[in-house]
Design a protein around this motif. Structure first.
Motif, PDB file in Angstrom:
ATOM      1  N   PRO A  73       8.463  33.101  73.952  1.00  0.00           N
ATOM      2  CA  PRO A  73       9.150  33.193  75.245  1.00  0.00           C
ATOM      3  C   PRO A  73      10.274  32.168  75.350  1.00  0.00           C
ATOM      4  N   ILE A  74      11.206  32.453  76.222  1.00  0.00           N
ATOM      5  CA  ILE A  74      12.348  31.557  76.404  1.00  0.00           C
ATOM      6  C   ILE A  74      11.857  30.183  76.863  1.00  0.00           C
ATOM      7  N   PRO A  75      12.219  29.113  76.178  1.00  0.00           N
ATOM      8  CA  PRO A  75      11.846  27.776  76.663  1.00  0.00           C
ATOM      9  C   PRO A  75      12.406  27.535  78.066  1.00  0.00           C
ATOM     10  N   ASP A  76      11.723  26.709  78.832  1.00  0.00           N
ATOM     11  CA  ASP A  76      12.114  26.478  80.221  1.00  0.00           C
ATOM     12  C   ASP A  76      13.542  25.955  80.344  1.00  0.00           C
ATOM     13  N   TYR A  77      14.009  25.226  79.334  1.00  0.00           N
ATOM     14  CA  TYR A  77      15.331  24.609  79.440  1.00  0.00           C
ATOM     15  C   TYR A  77      16.452  25.491  78.883  1.00  0.00           C
ATOM     16  N   MET A  78      16.113  26.708  78.406  1.00  0.00           N
ATOM     17  CA  MET A  78      17.118  27.607  77.844  1.00  0.00           C
ATOM     18  C   MET A  78      17.310  28.826  78.731  1.00  0.00           C
ATOM     19  N   ASP A  79      18.507  29.413  78.676  1.00  0.00           N
ATOM     20  CA  ASP A  79      18.752  30.633  79.444  1.00  0.00           C
ATOM     21  C   ASP A  79      18.628  31.889  78.596  1.00  0.00           C
ATOM     22  N   ARG A  80      18.501  31.727  77.278  1.00  0.00           N
ATOM     23  CA  ARG A  80      18.280  32.860  76.367  1.00  0.00           C
ATOM     24  C   ARG A  80      17.619  32.326  75.109  1.00  0.00           C
ATOM     25  N   TRP A  81      17.048  33.237  74.322  1.00  0.00           N
ATOM     26  CA  TRP A  81      16.274  32.760  73.169  1.00  0.00           C
ATOM     27  C   TRP A  81      16.200  33.848  72.100  1.00  0.00           C
ATOM     28  N   SER A  82      16.390  33.450  70.879  1.00  0.00           N
ATOM     29  CA  SER A  82      16.250  34.293  69.692  1.00  0.00           C
ATOM     30  C   SER A  82      16.238  33.352  68.505  1.00  0.00           C
ATOM     31  N   ARG A  83      16.105  33.890  67.316  1.00  0.00           N
ATOM     32  CA  ARG A  83      16.175  33.006  66.149  1.00  0.00           C
ATOM     33  C   ARG A  83      17.540  32.330  66.066  1.00  0.00           C
ATOM     34  N   ARG A  84      18.572  33.006  66.539  1.00  0.00           N
ATOM     35  CA  ARG A  84      19.890  32.392  66.535  1.00  0.00           C
ATOM     36  C   ARG A  84      19.909  31.152  67.420  1.00  0.00           C
ATOM     37  N   TRP A  85      19.421  31.294  68.674  1.00  0.00           N
ATOM     38  CA  TRP A  85      19.442  30.165  69.592  1.00  0.00           C
ATOM     39  C   TRP A  85      18.439  29.092  69.164  1.00  0.00           C
ATOM     40  N   GLN A  86      17.343  29.515  68.580  1.00  0.00           N
ATOM     41  CA  GLN A  86      16.393  28.549  68.031  1.00  0.00           C
ATOM     42  C   GLN A  86      17.072  27.728  66.935  1.00  0.00           C
ATOM     43  N   SER A  87      17.855  28.412  66.101  1.00  0.00           N
ATOM     44  CA  SER A  87      18.590  27.717  65.045  1.00  0.00           C
ATOM     45  C   SER A  87      19.564  26.705  65.634  1.00  0.00           C
ATOM     46  N   GLY A  88      20.216  27.084  66.755  1.00  0.00           N
ATOM     47  CA  GLY A  88      21.128  26.151  67.394  1.00  0.00           C
ATOM     48  C   GLY A  88      20.426  24.909  67.900  1.00  0.00           C
ATOM     49  N   GLU A  89      19.196  25.085  68.406  1.00  0.00           N
ATOM     50  CA  GLU A  89      18.438  23.921  68.877  1.00  0.00           C
ATOM     51  C   GLU A  89      17.944  23.071  67.704  1.00  0.00           C
TER      52      GLU A  89
END
Length: 673
Positions: free
Chosen positions: A54-70
């Motif tokens: 699920p989308i982390p509370d501090y993010m507005d969107r989530w996928s492997r791409r955004w996970q990679s950015g974090e």
């Protein structure tokens, strides 16, 4: 993302032979095997991953791409921790600047103890203005540190002679995302206006203003900004470079805004008194009206708000939390503010990105990775050449012009050949606020220093750790920072099919921006000039209209759908990017034979699943609403399903029937490039 000197910047965001040893294909556990690729490929490609993550509370969107950015930010943090652990760096060195900037930002107790003290001198100076001369001086001081209100001045290529850099004037000065938030009657905008008034008042209260006065200040700010909004272009107009092309002699600026001393402003900013481009003359005429008729007391309140709004995240916790409550919770739907270390890492990157970037590329982007990327870019550029030659709706004269333009494309990969030295920036651990001011002042001066000079093609518009990419039409450059060239977008241990399906589509996307509805208005030399025959221009517009119509039919909730004209450029980029990357992938296999089937997926299926897995964001509804309103990028579901439903290669890869939802009927199928 397309990026240029104009805010039509639509600013986003591999190996041809995998390294020796075991290689992997797509992420098989992410696939929703209960789904059907021919019905909803977005759900199929990584529906299981989204359900389990699920989308982390501090993010507005989530996928492997955004996970990679974090994860990328964790890498940046590790570098900054190493740099800040040392206190013996030479003064002014990259290590000292980035390390001390980060350390001061992380000193939350000291920042909290200061409260609003850092901005009080600015608020006092704005509040002490007595006349037009004081007002102009205050606007100039704010511009010097990057608070560009009510108008923006930025350096960019001359639209008609891109080898030269000139000053561009833009509309600015709003505290909400765009003009429609001030003007449209839909309930979501009415709600935003009400919450904005509360937010502005609360910020004034935190700065020491009495509640009743703070509420009155909020009304003054809103009325002022609404007048600016009424004079501003909407988001679709902002995508039309011809509307934004208004060359203006320096001598004519006083005719446009006679209440402003332009000679004094340019001289104080160190800018030559050369011709400029005024992107929105109507807006500047409104600025003149405000200068000539608005009481100085209202200007005082408006500029004080702009100081608070821009400084909020650099002040004490109450300011940070209130800023997050409106911009994070309400507008984006996030429920928790990012950890301080992430915010400090992001701030260090935004202010001193090329100092930090030197350390980043040493650790995370080795020379062999750059060489592999160069090979991919070459193949996809060749695929664009083939596509242009094969087009049946374009005559030979226009094809030749298109090929000439493609031949001038200039790829930038990873990092600049020469990093900025940030000479003169003074950073210490004593004051996070002073560091932000010093870096902001240097960055503004650095940009201004380019005005009136030949365009420096070695400069980058993004920092090396940035997980994004862009195309600049005035230089015909496609730019991929090292931050985006990380797994899962680019992985030396993945099959070519996966790399071409992920970062390869991004490469194709940026290439095709040179030939979308905006980029196609710029010629091989980067000039805003028509190179199309009338017949071909009509054909091209009709093909773009197909994409507009397709995306007008994509809804996020009842009554709220994409604006096809707003997302046209990015949607052409996704459609052409997938096609070009697939052709580039096939080209890369010439003489090598097919790659193996892995985890039950053919190479062709791996290619498309890689795109779905990298682009497959779960996005909060509040963020989707904001995107629908002002973002030229479609939401992720339609960035996956939209282009692929037009591609015969996708239908063949998954053996979809002709009437499947992921297969658009031949009469409705869109193909621009």
């Amino acid at each position: 993302m397309i990026r240029s000197s104009l805010p039509l910047v639509v600013l986003l965001a591999a190996s041809t032979t995998a390294s020796a040893g075991a290689v992997h294909g797509i992420q098989p556990a992410d696939v929703n095997r209960a789904g059907d690729p021919c019905t909803d490929f977005f759900d199929y490609a990584n529906g299981t991953w989204r359900k389990q993550n699920p989308i982390p509370d501090y993010m507005d969107r989530w996928s492997r791409r955004w996970q990679s950015g974090e994860v990328n930010k964790e890498h940046v943090r590790d570098i900054l921790n190493e740099l800040s652990a040392r206190t013996d760096w030479p003064q002014g060195s990259a290590g000292q600047l980035a390390g001390d900037f980060y350390a001061a930002c992380m000193d939350e107790s000291r920042i909290d103890a200061l409260g609003s003290q850092p901005v009080q001198p600015w608020l006092a100076e704005a509040g002490a203005m007595q006349n037009n001369a004081d007002l102009q001086r205050m606007i100039g001081k704010l511009h010097d540190v990057g608070v560009f209100v009510p108008f923006i001045v930025y350096a960019g290529e001359d639209l008609h002679e891109p080898t030269q850099t000139v000053a561009h004037f833009y509309a600015g000065g709003l505290g909400m995302p765009d003009r429609d938030y001030y003007l449209k009657p839909e309930p979501r905008f009415v709600e935003a206006r009400a919450k904005y008034l509360v937010h502005v008042a609360k910020m004034f209260e935190l700065a020491g203003v009495a509640p009743a006065q703070a509420q009155q200040n909020a009304q003054t700010v809103f009325a002022f900004e609404k007048r600016l909004a009424e004079a501003s272009f909407d988001n679709v107009q902002m995508r039309d470079p011809k509307l934004l092309d208004n060359p203006t002699a320096f001598a004519d600026l006083p005719k446009l805004v006679p209440s402003f001393d332009w000679a004094k402003y340019f001289d104080a900013a160190g800018m030559p008194r050369n011709a400029v481009n005024v992107t929105q003359p109507k807006f500047m005429r409104q600025v003149e009206k405000e200068l000539a008729t608005t009481p100085i007391a209202q200007w005082q309140t408006y500029l004080q708000w702009q100081v608070l709004n821009n400084a909020a995240d650099s002040l004490s916790t109450p300011f940070v939390e209130e800023n997050f409550a409106f911009n994070g919770k309400f507008l984006a739907g996030t429920t928790q503010i990012k950890p301080r270390w992430k915010r400090c890492a992001e701030l260090t990157d935004s202010q001193l990105g090329e100092a930090l970037g030197q350390k980043y590329v040493e650790k995370y982007f080795p020379p062999e990775a750059k060489a592999r990327m160069q090979d991919m870019v070459k193949n996809i550029l060749l695929a664009m050449d083939d596509t242009i030659r094969e087009i049946d709706w374009m005559d030979d004269a226009t094809k030749q012009k298109a090929l000439e333009k493609r031949a001038t494309f200039f790829p930038k990969l990873g990092y600049p050949d020469k990093f900025k030295d940030y000479k003169g920036v003074v950073v210490s651990r004593a004051s996070a606020w002073d560091n932000v001011m010093a870096a902001s002042r240097w960055n503004v001066a650095d940009v201004r220093s380019q005005i009136g000079k030949p365009t420096d093609r070695s400069r980058w518009g993004m920092t090396p750790p940035t997980s994004n990419a862009y195309y600049n039409p005035s230089q015909n450059e496609i730019v991929f920072p090292a931050g985006i060239l990380q797994p899962p977008a680019f992985d030396v241990n993945a099959t070519d099919a996966v790399n071409y399906g992920a970062i390869g589509v991004v490469i194709g996307h940026e290439i095709s921006h040179g030939f979308d509805d905006q980029g196609a208005q710029f010629d091989a030399q980067g000039r805003l000039a028509n190179w199309w025959t009338p017949k071909d221009q009509t054909q091209f517009a009709a093909k773009g209209q197909c994409v507009v119509d397709q995306f007008e039919g994509y809804f996020i909730e009842p009554g709220v759908h994409h604006n096809g004209k707003l997302v046209l450029g990015e949607s052409i980029g996704d459609l052409a990017g997938a096609k070009l990357a697939y052709r580039g992938y096939l080209k890369s296999r010439e003489g090598k034979g097919p790659e193996p089937t892995l985890d039950g997926y053919t190479p062709e299926q791996q290619f498309f699943i890689a795109w779905g897995q990298w682009r497959g964001d779960e996005t909060r509804l509040e963020t989707q609403r904001s995107m629908i309103q002002g973002d030229p990028h479609p939401i992720a579901k339609y960035r996956v399903n939209g282009p692929l439903s037009n591609l015969p290669a996708f239908q063949q890869a998954f053996q979809c029937k002709a009437d499947a939802p992921m297969v658009r009927p031949a009469k409705d199928r869109c193909e621009v490039w």
